[in-house]
Design an enzyme around this catalytic site. Structure first.
Site, PDB file in Angstrom:
ATOM      1  N   SER A 208    -111.581  38.571 -13.013  1.00  0.00           N
ATOM      2  CA  SER A 208    -110.655  37.584 -12.464  1.00  0.00           C
ATOM      3  C   SER A 208    -111.114  37.179 -11.072  1.00  0.00           C
ATOM      4  O   SER A 208    -111.700  37.981 -10.337  1.00  0.00           O
ATOM      5  CB  SER A 208    -109.237  38.153 -12.400  1.00  0.00           C
ATOM      6  N   GLY A 210    -109.748  34.666  -7.613  1.00  0.00           N
ATOM      7  CA  GLY A 210    -108.642  33.950  -7.003  1.00  0.00           C
ATOM      8  C   GLY A 210    -109.029  33.425  -5.642  1.00  0.00           C
ATOM      9  O   GLY A 210    -110.188  33.538  -5.214  1.00  0.00           O
ATOM     10  N   GLU A 212    -108.133  34.568  -2.844  1.00  0.00           N
ATOM     11  CA  GLU A 212    -108.237  35.608  -1.828  1.00  0.00           C
ATOM     12  C   GLU A 212    -109.117  36.773  -2.225  1.00  0.00           C
ATOM     13  O   GLU A 212    -109.540  37.537  -1.364  1.00  0.00           O
ATOM     14  CB  GLU A 212    -106.850  36.152  -1.483  1.00  0.00           C
ATOM     15  N   LYS A 235    -110.554  45.481  -6.488  1.00  0.00           N
ATOM     16  CA  LYS A 235    -110.134  44.214  -5.903  1.00  0.00           C
ATOM     17  C   LYS A 235    -110.893  44.034  -4.599  1.00  0.00           C
ATOM     18  O   LYS A 235    -110.606  44.700  -3.599  1.00  0.00           O
ATOM     19  CB  LYS A 235    -108.625  44.200  -5.680  1.00  0.00           C
ATOM     20  N   ASP A 351     -95.238  35.408  -3.303  1.00  0.00           N
ATOM     21  CA  ASP A 351     -96.132  34.607  -4.141  1.00  0.00           C
ATOM     22  C   ASP A 351     -95.842  34.899  -5.613  1.00  0.00           C
ATOM     23  O   ASP A 351     -96.753  34.969  -6.434  1.00  0.00           O
ATOM     24  CB  ASP A 351     -97.590  34.896  -3.803  1.00  0.00           C
TER      25      ASP A 351
END
Length: 485
Positions: A208, A210, A212, A235, A351
């Site tokens: 994934s 994104g 950020e 992450k 968010d």
């Protein structure tokens, strides 16, 4: 036959002699040998660059002056090379324009020519173009009687310096940035260290991306302090702020990181961003909210448990194919999770949408809480209203008849019980901001009571909504203009 036998025996004897290695006991000799090998490799690369640069052009440019070892010094050079291939003695090479001598003038009397002569100065500027770097395309101006004025030469030199600085800047940015599915060398080194330390077995790939962060899937290893899940995610927070420039809005006013926030150092901000998510996840896990388990934090890399099975991540709520009953169940789960975060964890997701909720084992899991703030944050209730709008809009579009409006959902989560009235968003938000000051004061009183354990203030029941307190309007007006931590 006897003569041939003797020659054959002599040849075999010479071939079977052991190879005499050069004396490497001397550090100086060893350093010279390594330097010579490095120079040869550099020259080979330079030859390839020269061949690629010239291509099939009839006019070629030589990089001979930048070579480390010249043909007559290189013992490994081919014997077939002829002398004129050394471009310093190439008869076809254009001669540099003739300039004035070092003393600064030529001639005598009326025929004297100084270094400030326009023609001499122009030829000198043309000759100085040979000192530019190889990547600077100066053309074949050296082969003609070209006269560059000082203004033109200075502009050309300034352009070359600017291009070199720009190239170095782009190279540095590429080497020290994490964007898309690529990581910079520092981040890659941190990931290798996690594998070498046994925390991870291997890193499989990106699952994934994104605005950020970039998320990688990995197989868990072992830790002395705690067990590591079989499947984990890494992450990696991006070290470039181009796509998410308003990070400071979520972190600079958070009292937990206010003293450590520095807008001048983006890397420190990103480390705080990763640490912020770790603390928020710890709060949520303590309240038993379905979310990833934090395994490890290394600078801007956060290792968490994997929500999914057999390398297949759980689908986002937006992409999950749910029946009407499951969608209704998911709505009530989201409502309960928002209330838990606000009331038990003292957090606002900030968010929350169908993109940051996963559907796994018939449960809704919350992810991506790095931007989550406390309700006492200057924009905390505004973020909560935005989350309520996203949740209400999504479930209403999916046909959940029980889904409340954004105003009802906001009151259900915050328990502020703001009258919706005509349901005008501007008026509602104005009332939200009006209630924020009293809410912050209420939170301060609650924290003060828990820490100091003093007698209760005469403000009624702290758990009641603000409009039920005696004298609430006076308190609201009295603390509206004060700065609350």
């Amino acid at each position: 036959s006897d003569v041939m036998s003797e020659e054959l025996a002599r040849q075999l004897e010479e071939e079977n002699q052991p190879y005499e290695y050069p004396d490497t006991t001397s550090d100086l000799m060893l350093a010279q040998m390594l330097q010579m090998q490095f120079d040869r490799e550099f020259d080979d690369q330079l030859r390839r660059e020269e061949k690629k640069f010239n291509g099939d052009s009839k006019v070629s440019i030589s990089f001979e002056n930048y070579r480390k070892v010249h043909p007559y010094e290189d013992s490994d050079s081919s014997e077939d090379e002829v002398d004129w291939q050394d471009t310093r003695h190439d008869p076809y090479r254009a001669e540099k324009p003739q300039t004035n001598p070092r003393r600064g003038f030529t001639g005598k009397g009326k025929n004297i020519t100084t270094k400030h002569d326009e023609v001499m100065c122009g030829r000198k500027n043309t000759a100085r173009m040979d000192n530019f770097a190889p990547e600077v395309h100066v053309g074949d101006g050296l082969g003609m009687d070209l006269k560059l004025s000082n203004q033109v030469f200075n502009s050309l030199k300034q352009h070359c310096y600017s291009e070199q600085r720009r190239s170095a800047k782009l190279h540095e940015k590429k080497e020290h940035s994490t964007a898309e599915q690529a990581v910079d060398p520092r981040t890659r080194l941190l990931m290798y260290k996690l594998v070498n330390a046994g925390v991870l077995e291997n890193i499989n790939g990106c699952i994934s991306t994104g605005k950020e962060s970039v998320v990688f899937h990995a197989d868990g290893g072992s830790l002395e302090e705690q067990p590591v899940p079989d499947e984990v995610v890494l992450k990696v927070f991006k070290t470039t702020l181009n796509e998410f420039k308003n990070r400071d809005r979520y972190i600079k006013d958070d009292y937990r990181f206010r003293e450590r926030f520095s807008k001048l150092n983006p890397r420190k901000v990103i480390r705080l961003w990763a640490e912020k998510e770790m603390h928020n996840l710890a709060r949520m896990k303590k309240a038993e909210i379905p979310c990833p388990d934090v395994v490890l934090l290394r600078k801007h890399i956060l290792v968490m448990s994997f929500i999914g099975k057999d390398h297949v991540p759980a689908p986002k709520l937006k992409d999950a194919e749910l029946s009407a009953e499951d969608m209704k169940n998911a709505y009530y789960q989201v409502l309960h999770l928002m209330q838990q975060m606000f009331q038990e964890c003292n957090l606002v997701h900030a968010d929350l949408s169908e993109y940051n909720m996963l559907w796994h084992h018939r449960k809704v899991w919350l992810i991506d809480v790095s931007q989550s703030v406390e309700p006492t944050h200057p924009h905390g209730l505004e973020f909560l209203f935005r989350d309520c709008r996203n949740v209400a809009t999504f479930f209403q579009k999916r046909g959940v008849s029980e889904a409340m409006s954004v105003y009802e959902l906001f009151n259900a989560v915050s328990q502020l019980n703001i009258p919706v009235g005509a349901e005008d968003e501007a008026e509602f938000m104005a009332e939200v901001l009006n209630q924020k000051y009293f809410y912050c004061f209420q939170m301060k009183v609650d924290v003060h009571k828990k820490k100091k354990k003093k007698e209760k203030f005469g403000l009624g029941n702290i758990g009641d909504p603000p409009h039920n307190h005696g004298g609430g309007e006076e308190l609201r007006n009295g603390f509206k203009n004060e700065s609350l931590d």
